[in-house]
Design an enzyme around this catalytic site. Sequence first.
Site, mmCIF file in Angstrom:
data_model
loop_
_atom_site.group_PDB
_atom_site.id
_atom_site.type_symbol
_atom_site.label_atom_id
_atom_site.label_comp_id
_atom_site.label_asym_id
_atom_site.label_seq_id
_atom_site.Cartn_x
_atom_site.Cartn_y
_atom_site.Cartn_z
ATOM 1 N N THR A 1 0.897 -1.495 0.056
ATOM 2 C CA THR A 1 0.058 0.068 -0.160
ATOM 3 C C THR A 1 0.721 1.218 -0.155
ATOM 4 O O THR A 1 0.465 2.156 -0.245
ATOM 5 C CB THR A 1 -0.956 -0.117 1.155
ATOM 6 O OG1 THR A 1 -0.130 0.022 2.584
ATOM 7 C CG2 THR A 1 -1.936 -1.136 1.336
ATOM 8 N N GLY B 1 2.250 -7.347 8.854
ATOM 9 C CA GLY B 1 2.793 -7.314 10.157
ATOM 10 C C GLY B 1 1.740 -7.718 11.147
ATOM 11 O O GLY B 1 2.150 -8.175 12.163
ATOM 12 N N ASN C 1 5.876 -4.150 13.627
ATOM 13 C CA ASN C 1 5.855 -4.770 14.981
ATOM 14 C C ASN C 1 5.882 -6.301 14.639
ATOM 15 O O ASN C 1 5.589 -6.783 13.466
ATOM 16 C CB ASN C 1 4.222 -4.661 15.639
ATOM 17 C CG ASN C 1 3.177 -4.940 14.441
ATOM 18 O OD1 ASN C 1 2.766 -4.252 13.461
ATOM 19 N ND2 ASN C 1 2.643 -6.261 14.760
ATOM 20 N N ASP D 1 1.833 -3.999 19.545
ATOM 21 C CA ASP D 1 1.673 -3.323 18.222
ATOM 22 C C ASP D 1 2.068 -1.858 17.862
ATOM 23 O O ASP D 1 1.364 -1.086 17.322
ATOM 24 C CB ASP D 1 0.014 -3.476 17.652
ATOM 25 C CG ASP D 1 0.001 -3.301 16.129
ATOM 26 O OD1 ASP D 1 0.906 -3.246 15.594
ATOM 27 O OD2 ASP D 1 -1.240 -3.086 15.821
ATOM 28 N N ASP E 1 4.574 -0.535 15.862
ATOM 29 C CA ASP E 1 5.424 -0.427 14.972
ATOM 30 C C ASP E 1 6.208 0.735 14.741
ATOM 31 O O ASP E 1 5.925 1.836 15.265
ATOM 32 C CB ASP E 1 4.609 -0.098 13.424
ATOM 33 C CG ASP E 1 3.694 -1.246 13.164
ATOM 34 O OD1 ASP E 1 2.778 -1.312 14.113
ATOM 35 O OD2 ASP E 1 3.594 -1.598 12.059
#
Lengths: 579, 273
Positions: free
Chosen positions: A194, A211, A278, A321, A323
Amino acid sequence: MTATGKPAPFRGASDDGDGRRAPCLLALAALIVPCLLAGAEVDSERLNRADEDPANWLTYYGTYKSWRYSPLDRINRGNVEALRPVWAFESGITDGGLQAAPLIVDGVMYVSTAWNHVFALDAASGEQIWHFEYPEPEQIPATYGTWNRGVAVAYGLVFLGTLDNHVVALDRATGEEVWRTEVESAKQCGCNITSAPLVVKDLVITGVTGGDSAHRGYLNAYDARTGRHRWRFWAIPGPGEPGHETWAGDSWKYGGGSTWVTGTYDPELDLLYWAVGNPAADFYGGDREGDNLYTDSIVALDPDTGELQWHYQQIPHDVWDYDSAYEIVLLDLELGGKKRRALLNPSKSGHVWLLDRADGSFLGAWPLVQASNWIEGIGPGGELLGRNEPEVGKEAFVCPSIGGGRSWNHGAYSPDTGWFYSTGLEWCQVLTVRREEPREGMPFFGGEFQLAHPKEGKAHSHLSAYDPVTGERKWQYKHKYPLLASQLATAGGLVLSGDATGRFFALDAATGRELWSFRTGSGHRGSAVTYSVGGRQFIATPSGWGSALAGLTTQLWPEIGELPSGSSIFAFALPEDGE
Amino acid sequence: MTRTVAALLLLAGPLAASPLDLTSPELIADGAEQFARSCSVGYCHGSEGKAARGPALRERSWDPRELYRITVEGLPGTSMPGWKGVIPDRSVWAVTAYVLSLSTEPPSGASAVIDLGAEAEASDRADLSPGAALGRDLFFDLQRERRCGVCHEVDGLGTPVGPNLVVAARSMNERELARHIVRPRASVAYGFEQLELRLRSGDRVAGVLAEETETHVRVFDAASVPPPLRSVRKRDIRERRNRERSSMPRGMNKVYSSSEIAKIVEFLRESGR
């Protein structure tokens, strides 16, 4: 006929022209250098020198410095109130909103929309030059949505990553497909692309989502002219490689580590930087004991080979989570009387990290948000203090939420003020962690969440100016809904961004005071840019609500669900003589 | 598909044959767990179907079979994927039962009992022998960048660049199949002769013809794995010829050991039965 059965159908572009070139006004002394550059095809040399070419917006972040800053100052704090729309373009593809950063090359705008459409527009008039429509995949990895955040341009080609995990090159003049390479079966990996690809030297480099799936992340480089694969960097080391020991058992095979936001490149150090997301399962870490390298890390790679040069892990063994996936901003700073080539990286955790970009050493970290209880702080050596890890099967109140202390939308740095401008999201979640078996390519969260207001008050967001070294806040612009658009800073003393309700606004970069705004009809989730054509400065913004996070926000603000989706570009300029 | 899912499919087999009561607390609990793992996740339908990016599923009214159908087939043109072959059929019914339990009109009585008969699908994968199942995992092993699945499709997975190996396996014995994998240049499958293009630019593109239109030739370029699909304008071609050779890369014996190749052959042979 197809010899192999069924490659996706070939759809060329509707060709209405052959890539118009804007006139270059050599008469204006100040524009001579840009004009000389502008005459040439975009190649590695021109990309390296993009900051000398302010008429254009040549890379996703503007230049390899990732400042999202333009030296253009025709539009400035003294005259911005006269700014008015000069054209609007509606793509018609509203599912997923419009999240891209348009590119501008010599008077032509290239913009990608959801569902992998690409448009070339006359950047002065908004008139469509061509339109490319990637064949709609039978199935896309559901978790990562339908949107696209931008293209790259070089060597007469426009590069696009797709919902079914391909990289595609289009003829820049006609929009016809030139090559298409499958990165990996999207059906199998549960990952796709994306983000905007990045061109470095003769390579086009692209990261992937995945992820939050049982997937092992990576970064791939392809020969820009042919699409032939050049190298892969595995974001999780395999057996026998250093760092593999930071994963228990087979967890490395399904450990996430996506590379879903565009990285950047330092031509002087010849290092490619990428931020890795993550580990998976996102919230349950019991089956992946260890630090889980290189998740939540910044990696510096040799761009020619993909070999790791250094890494810095911000969050070992992430269970929230958070990242590290966002933009990497290259800053040359004076620290303790010493010149440092630094990089700044805001993370989903709501903290900003500052590293030495030559060797990856830790220079500092500071918070973007107050709603933060996942750690008590960050020590002088970068160590996380007082980790607040959720326990399996118990409800945990965690701040920031999965949406992040900031979303991926990018901040801006202005060399005029020396400040970094970024949004911050003050929100929390009630998290229930559960152990989960990995299923290859399938969602692998290891828990469920429900967004919640912070204990101190209502969830909200802000756009603020910070000292990039100390994190000292210079001013703050508050908003009742999450601000999810990127910032654009200009030499005109402006910071521009937009909100969920469709208001696009200009703030004074020095004070944060709102100077101008315009309603574009749908919320802002993309990245505005500025450029000039024939000496006239334009500011263009995508307008189009409808991302994953936009949907998620309805858990706290149900009325946001009523806001319309959209997918248009609005271009603004000052009135010309006689207008 | 992993062995885990294959194992689930095996489990699903005998259960799928009996009628399902959509109000069964056991099935609903099963569905709740599956929903949490596959549907509520991250940015989709939200915890307990309260909505995130995807629509709220709770407190609505559903026809059970329609809900099942949407779940299995997905909604084309939206982010809603089809779950057919991804999670076992029984699990889709369990998710259906769970979502129905959140609805304004939960099913009751006879309408709550589903005779799976026609819907129940026997899975070929579940029938694979342990050796062939291992071969399947190797064929599609994502940890190997040059795995078979990059260029060959079997049962809807993988990418159909090269020939259908399941069909090929029907006309070859194990030894022949293994030899083709290790020594691909020894022969070429009909219709897959290498197309070589010499371009006016001086470049050379050689590989598998994918498509030809009035103006373009589309070729899977064998110079790289994965092969890029190159769209070459006919007017840019200086010379074009077909070569009696395969475009399959050499060195598969470095990607797979000989015992692994034997397992892959087993998989292809069993899939072709």
